[in-house]
Design an enzyme around this catalytic site. Sequence first.
Site: not given
Ligand SMILES: NC(=O)C1=CN([C@@H]2O[C@H](COP(=O)(O)OP(=O)(O)OC[C@H]3O[C@@H](n4cnc5c(N)ncnc54)[C@H](OP(=O)(O)O)[C@@H]3O)[C@@H](O)[C@H]2O)C=CC1
Ligand SMILES: O=C(O)C1=N[C@H](C(=O)O)C[C@H](O)C1
Length: 312
Positions: A43, A45-47, A136-137, A195, A199, A204
Amino acid sequence: MLARNQLRSARTAGAASHARRTRTSVVVMASSKPKLQLMVNSCTGKMGQAVAEAALRANIELVPYTLCGPNDVADKSHVSVQGVQLELVPPATRDEVVRQLQSRYPGLVMVDYTLPDAIHSMVDFYCTHNTPFVMGTTGGDRQRIAEQVQAARTYAVIAPNMGKQIVAFQAMMDMMAKSFPGAFSGYRLRVVESHQSTKKDTSGTAKAVVQSFVEMGVPFDVSQIELVREPKEQVERMKVPEGALNGHAYHTYQLVSGDGSVMFEFQHNVVGRTTYAEGTVDAALFLAQRRAEGSEQTLYNMIDVLRAGAMR
Ligand SMILES: NC(=O)C1=CN([C@@H]2O[C@H](COP(=O)(O)OP(=O)(O)OC[C@H]3O[C@@H](n4cnc5c(N)ncnc54)[C@H](OP(=O)(O)O)[C@@H]3O)[C@@H](O)[C@H]2O)C=CC1
Ligand SMILES: O=C(O)C1=N[C@H](C(=O)O)C[C@H](O)C1
């Protein structure tokens, strides 16, 4: 005559009682919704933040803990989501904490939006503790992850995109590939995705969609996907609104015939993260239901969630 009247009224009474039973059973079904206690990890992070907010909007119980990266706890112990305080749990203590949470929250489902670098360790964690999860990662070895989760029989929804209409688009491309393999043979494919500059990996979603085009006969490797990460280029060339530079996902897939006389273009452009956050909540509700039923199938993707009619 009297007997017939009695019979009719008995039938009417029977029908009424059947209707009452039917109504009763509907009520039972509605109230038999499984308990969902959602723990949204990362939490910071952005998502993670966006999903936790979507869960609160849907009146879902939010477990007041969130797994975080190793450095997050250096200067703070909690993160706030709409005023709700969630305690940060770093990797060093997460195994111990999850055991306590599992007994305290029987409806526990976790959500994972960490980073491609952390994905395998997160999957190991969920499978070791047999904690249902929605992931969703992006990134990592997707085949390996699917096999591991399947073998562990941990309930999970894993998908690179949770946005309802994008999931439908992916399903459509998949159906097209299965129905008309080779339909685009002889065509050239160009994929451009933009993006936010933070990113780390290639989209993905684009990788998954490309797989369908390959099945339709187009030679293409995911390394050919063009990444746009520079804000100036995003605004000027991709037409991303300035306000969305920190959160957008623009994808264009262009197919051109060998002689250049035919062109197809598919595009999905998203600003912000609401669509994925809402879809993630749908996936968590879906997963809680499957677990409560003791479903034989344990591993799902978002197309399964969409097909089940479980997306709002
Ligand atoms: N499936 C979908 O629809 C979507 C998928 N995504 C994917 O979601 C992922 C995250 O995106 P986004 O939120 O933008 O990224 P952010 O960089 O905003 O957030 C990632 C978070 O993960 C934390 N983190 C890193 N390592 C760990 C760990 N070992 N345990 C717990 N938390 C950890 C980070 O903390 P710290 O900063 O301390 O490293 C950070 O808070 C990406 O892979 C993105 O592509 C995104 C949007 C939509
Ligand atoms: O990191 C993002 O923002 C997103 N990640 C996902 C991806 O890698 O496909 C989904 C969406 O594109 C947003």
